[in-house]
Design a protein around this motif. Structure first.
Motif, PDB file in Angstrom:
ATOM      1  N   VAL A  97       0.847  -1.199   0.000  1.00  0.00           N
ATOM      2  CA  VAL A  97       0.000   0.000   0.000  1.00  0.00           C
ATOM      3  C   VAL A  97       0.884   1.252   0.000  1.00  0.00           C
ATOM      4  CG1 VAL A  97      -1.600   1.351   1.435  1.00  0.00           C
ATOM      5  CG2 VAL A  97      -1.991  -1.101   1.088  1.00  0.00           C
ATOM      6  N   ALA A  98       1.946   1.234   0.822  1.00  0.00           N
ATOM      7  CA  ALA A  98       2.841   2.397   0.922  1.00  0.00           C
ATOM      8  C   ALA A  98       3.554   2.649  -0.403  1.00  0.00           C
ATOM      9  CB  ALA A  98       3.858   2.158   2.034  1.00  0.00           C
ATOM     10  N   VAL A  99       3.993   1.579  -1.038  1.00  0.00           N
ATOM     11  CA  VAL A  99       4.693   1.725  -2.322  1.00  0.00           C
ATOM     12  C   VAL A  99       3.731   2.321  -3.354  1.00  0.00           C
ATOM     13  CG1 VAL A  99       5.755   0.469  -4.259  1.00  0.00           C
ATOM     14  CG2 VAL A  99       6.387  -0.092  -1.902  1.00  0.00           C
ATOM     15  N   ALA A 100       2.474   1.832  -3.372  1.00  0.00           N
ATOM     16  CA  ALA A 100       1.479   2.345  -4.317  1.00  0.00           C
ATOM     17  C   ALA A 100       1.203   3.823  -4.034  1.00  0.00           C
ATOM     18  CB  ALA A 100       0.189   1.525  -4.193  1.00  0.00           C
ATOM     19  N   GLU A 101       1.153   4.153  -2.744  1.00  0.00           N
ATOM     20  CA  GLU A 101       0.908   5.541  -2.331  1.00  0.00           C
ATOM     21  C   GLU A 101       2.031   6.461  -2.863  1.00  0.00           C
ATOM     22  OE1 GLU A 101      -0.179   7.456   2.006  1.00  0.00           O
ATOM     23  OE2 GLU A 101       0.094   5.286   1.828  1.00  0.00           O
ATOM     24  N   LEU A 102       3.275   5.994  -2.746  1.00  0.00           N
ATOM     25  CA  LEU A 102       4.415   6.778  -3.211  1.00  0.00           C
ATOM     26  C   LEU A 102       4.393   6.927  -4.728  1.00  0.00           C
ATOM     27  CD1 LEU A 102       7.185   5.268  -0.894  1.00  0.00           C
ATOM     28  CD2 LEU A 102       6.361   7.606  -0.841  1.00  0.00           C
ATOM     29  N   GLU A 103       4.003   5.847  -5.405  1.00  0.00           N
ATOM     30  CA  GLU A 103       3.942   5.904  -6.877  1.00  0.00           C
ATOM     31  C   GLU A 103       2.867   6.889  -7.334  1.00  0.00           C
ATOM     32  OE1 GLU A 103       5.750   1.494  -7.951  1.00  0.00           O
ATOM     33  OE2 GLU A 103       3.566   1.780  -7.885  1.00  0.00           O
ATOM     34  N   ASP A 127       7.398  -0.572  14.528  1.00  0.00           N
ATOM     35  CA  ASP A 127       6.278   0.367  14.603  1.00  0.00           C
ATOM     36  C   ASP A 127       6.131   1.182  13.324  1.00  0.00           C
ATOM     37  OD1 ASP A 127       8.646   1.524  14.960  1.00  0.00           O
ATOM     38  OD2 ASP A 127       8.158   2.655  16.774  1.00  0.00           O
ATOM     39  N   GLY A 128       6.431   0.572  12.184  1.00  0.00           N
ATOM     40  CA  GLY A 128       6.239   1.291  10.929  1.00  0.00           C
ATOM     41  C   GLY A 128       6.997   0.633   9.786  1.00  0.00           C
ATOM     42  N   LEU A 129       7.216   1.438   8.731  1.00  0.00           N
ATOM     43  CA  LEU A 129       7.912   0.910   7.551  1.00  0.00           C
ATOM     44  C   LEU A 129       9.145   1.750   7.240  1.00  0.00           C
ATOM     45  CD1 LEU A 129       4.863   0.400   5.140  1.00  0.00           C
ATOM     46  CD2 LEU A 129       6.239  -1.421   6.153  1.00  0.00           C
ATOM     47  N   ARG A 130      10.243   1.085   6.914  1.00  0.00           N
ATOM     48  CA  ARG A 130      11.458   1.782   6.490  1.00  0.00           C
ATOM     49  C   ARG A 130      11.450   1.768   4.967  1.00  0.00           C
ATOM     50  NH1 ARG A 130      14.560   5.261   8.362  1.00  0.00           N
ATOM     51  NH2 ARG A 130      14.463   4.242  10.401  1.00  0.00           N
TER      52      ARG A 130
END
Lengths: 316, 257
Positions: free
Chosen positions: A248-254, A269-272
Motif C-alpha cells: 500500500v505504501a509503495v502504491a501511495e508513493l507511486e 512500529d512502521g515501515l522503512r
C-alpha cells in the motif's frame, strides 16, 4: 591549455608491460600535474605496483613511453633519483640501524638533503630516534619510510600502498603526513585499493582494472560521471508491518509521482522506505508535499567512490 | 654539496652502515664463528688432547690450515656476504636503496670493507699459525708468499660470495648453496682428501677448480713441496678469477627480484 601541458611533471603514454606471456599493463596513459596528489586506485592484481615500478624506472616498459620531469626513469637513473623519491610497497630498511642512523645514511646519498633531525621531528619520530628499525611499530616504520622518501628534498614522491597493513589510527596519522607534504609543494603519486584513502588524499585518480585505466578524474568528477544514483531513506510510522501495508505504501508513493526503485521494509512500529533516484531533491519535495504520508527520519545517501569503483570494476 | 664530497659522504655512511649490519647481525656472526674460530678452536683442542696422550703435538693444526682457511673464507664469502645480500633483496632493502642515487658499484664497494677486514684478520691468524714465532728462518722464507696465497684465496672466495649474491632472489636457495658449496669444496679441493687419491682425469678436472688452486697451492707451500701448478700461475689464476667474478657480480647485480 599550453599552461596545463607545461605543468605536467609525469607523462605516461600507451604503456605496456608484460612478464612472459602475461600482460600486466595493457596500454595505459595518464599524466600528473605539479603539486597534485595523484592516485592509482585498483583491486589487488590490477597492475598498480607494476605501473609505479615502471614509472620510477625499477622496471623497463615492454612498449610505450614514461617521462618524469622530462627524464626517462629507466635511462636517466642518476638525475631521476635525485629529483624523485620512491617508497616501494615491499620496502625494508637496515634492521639493526637506529632511526637516526638510517636517516643520516639516506641523507648522504643526495646532493641537497634535509637535516635528519628536522625529518625526525616532522614525522613524529623523536621518541624512536635511538630505536633500531627492527623494534619500530608498523606505523613508525611507515613514517620512517616516508621520512626517507622526503629526505632528499624530492620534487615528486611516489608511494606504493603507503598505509598497507596499518591500524586505523596509524593510517590517519600517515595521511596527515602525506597531506603536509602536499602543502609543502611536493607532487605525490600513490597507489591504493582503499577508497577512504583515495577520497581523502587524492586530487585526481585513475582507476586501474586488469591493466587498463577504466576511469580518470577527481573523486567528485568520478562520482558525478559514473554513479548518478542516490538513495533517499525515510520512515513511515504507525503503519502495520504486514506485507499488504508495504505494498500500500509503495502504491501511495507511486501515486505521488515517485517511481523507480522503491523498497519497503517492515519494522516494529512502521515501515522503512528506501528510494533509489537520480533526483534526490525532487523525491524529497514530493514526499514532503504528499498529504497523509507523515514521513520522518530522512536521510540522503549519496554514491561514494566505492560505488564508482565497483561499477567500473564490474563493467571492465 | 659538491659531487665528489657527496660521493665521499655516501661511501663513508654506507660502508659504516654495512659494517654495523654485519657486527649487529647475530646470524652473520654465528656463521663467521662456526666457519673459522670454532673450527680452529676444535683443531687446537684435539691437537692439545693428542699431545697429552702421545707426549708430543701431532701437528694437527698446521696440517689442516688449508682446510681451516677454506672454511673460514667460504663462511665470510657465503654466510656473511651472499646470504645477507640475497636476504636483503628478498626483504626489499636493496629495492629501497635502488631507488636512491646510489649506484650498484658504490653499493658493492661499500659492502666489502667490513668483510675484507675480517678476512685479513683471518689471514693474519693463519699466517701466525703457519709460521710460528721462533722459527725465524721459516718465517723469513715462507711468510710473504704464503701471505699472498692466503690473501688471494680470501679475495677470490669473497668475490665468489658477491657473484652468488648478485642475482639470486631466494634466501632459502642461497642458504642451501652456503651449506653445499663448502662441502663440495672440502671434498674437491684436496683440503680433506689428497688429490692423489683421485683417478687421473678426475684429478685434472679438480685442478681446474678455483678452490683447488688455493688449497693445493697453500698446502704445498706449507709442506715445502712442489705445488700442482707453478706458484706464479696459481697466483695469476686466483687474481684473474677474483677480478672476473667481481666484474661479473657488478654487472649482474640486481636491486630487486
Amino acid at each position: 591549455m599550453m599552461g596545463a601541458t607545461a605543468d605536467r611533471v609525469v607523462e605516461v603514454d600507451r604503456l605496456r608491460k608484460s612478464y612472459g606471456d602475461h600482460e600486466v599493463l595493457r596500454g595505459i596513459s595518464f599524466h600528473v600535474r605539479r603539486g597534485e596528489v595523484f592516485g592509482l586506485l585498483g583491486p589487488n592484481g590490477a597492475g598498480k605496483t607494476t605501473a609505479l615500478e615502471t614509472l620510477v624506472g625499477l622496471r623497463r616498459p615492454t612498449s610505450g613511453t614514461v617521462e618524469v620531469l622530462g627524464l626517462v626513469p629507466a635511462r636517466d637513473r642518476r638525475a631521476f633519483t635525485e629529483r624523485v623519491s620512491v617508497q616501494p610497497q615491499a620496502a625494508a630498511l637496515f634492521p639493526t640501524l637506529t632511526v637516526f642512523e638510517t636517516l643520516r645514511l639516506f641523507a648522504s646519498f643526495y646532493s641537497g638533503p634535509r637535516d635528519p633531525e628536522s625529518v625526525i621531528s616532522e614525522f613524529g619520530l623523536e621518541a624512536a630516534r635511538r630505536t633500531r628499525v627492527k623494534h619500530l611499530s608498523g606505523g613508525q616504520q611507515r613514517r620512517l619510510l616516508l621520512g626517507i622518501a622526503s629526505i632528499g628534498n624530492p620534487e615528486i614522491l611516489v608511494l606504493d600502498e603507503p598505509s598497507a597493513g596499518l591500524d586505523p589510527a596509524s593510517r590517519r596519522n600517515l595521511w596527515d603526513v602525506i597531506e603536509r607534504q602536499r602543502e609543502l609543494g611536493a607532487t605525490v603519486i600513490l597507489s591504493t585499493h582503499q577508497m577512504d584513502e583515495a577520497t581523502r588524499l587524492c586530487d585526481r585518480l585513475a582507476i586501474l582494472v586488469a591493466g587498463r585505466i577504466e576511469a580518470e578524474g577527481s573523486p567528485e568528477e568520478l562520482i558525478r560521471e559514473h554513479s548518478r544514483v542516490s538513495t533517499v531513506a525515510f520512515f513511515l510510522p504507525e503503519r502495520s508491518s504486514s506485507g499488504d501495508a508495504a505494498a500500500v505504501a509503495v502504491a501511495e508513493l507511486e501515486r505521488a509521482g515517485i517511481t523507480g526503485g522503491i523498497t519497503a521494509s517492515p519494522e516494529r512500529d512502521g515501515l522503512r522506505i528506501a528510494v533509489e533516484t537520480e533526483d534526490p531533491d525532487g523525491v524529497l519535495r514530493r514526499i514532503a508535499f504528499t498529504p497523509g504520508l507523515h514521513a520522518t527520519g530522512f536521510r540522503v545517501i549519496r554514491s561514494s567512490l566505492e560505488d564508482v569503483f565497483l561499477e567500473v570494476s564490474d563493467g571492465a | 654539496m659538491g659531487r665528489s664530497r657527496r660521493a665521499g659522504a655516501a661511501l663513508r655512511e654506507l660502508a659504516l652502515a654495512q659494517a654495523r649490519m654485519l657486527l649487529r647481525d647475530p646470524r652473520a656472526f654465528v656463521a663467521l664463528l662456526l666457519g673459522f674460530a670454532v673450527l680452529l678452536a676444535m683443531f687446537i683442542g684435539v691437537d692439545m688432547l693428542l699431545a697429552v696422550s702421545f707426549g708430543a703435538s701431532p701437528g694437527l693444526v698446521r696440517g689442516n690450515l688449508g682446510l681451516i682457511a677454506l672454511m673460514g673464507f667460504l663462511a665470510v664469502g657465503l654466510g656473511a656476504t651472499a646470504v645477507p645480500l640475497v636476504t636483503q633483496r628478498e626483504d626489499g632493502l636493496l629495492r629501497q636503496i635502488g631507488t636512491t642515487p646510489v649506484g650498484r658499484g658504490v653499493f658493492l664497494l661499500t659492502h666489502a670493507p667490513a668483510r675484507a677486514v675480517i678476512l685479513v684478520a683471518e689471514c693474519g691468524v693463519l699466517l701466525m699459525l703457519a709460521t710460528p714465532p721462533g722459527a725465524v728462518d721459516a718465517v723469513s722464507v715462507t711468510a710473504a708468499p704464503l701471505g699472498l696465497t692466503l690473501l688471494l684465496g680470501a679475495a677470490m672466495l669473497l668475490a665468489l660470495g658477491y657473484l652468488l649474491g648478485a642475482r639470486l632472489a631466494r634466501s632459502d636457495a642461497v642458504r642451501h648453496l652456503a651449506y653445499l658449496i663448502p662441502m663440495l669444496a672440502l671434498v674437491s679441493s684436496g683440503a680433506l682428501l689428497p688429490l692423489e687419491l683421485f683417478p687421473g682425469p678426475v684429478r685434472i678436472l679438480l685442478l681446474a677448480l678455483p678452490t683447488t688452486w688455493f688449497v693445493a697451492t697453500f698446502d704445498a707451500q706449507l709442506a715445502e713441496a712442489d705445488p700442482p701448478l707453478p706458484l706464479g700461475a696459481a697466483w695469476a689464476l686466483m687474481a684473474a678469477a677474483t677480478v672476473l667474478m667481481w666484474a661479473a657480480a657488478a654487472k649482474l647485480f640486481r636491486w630487486h627480484r
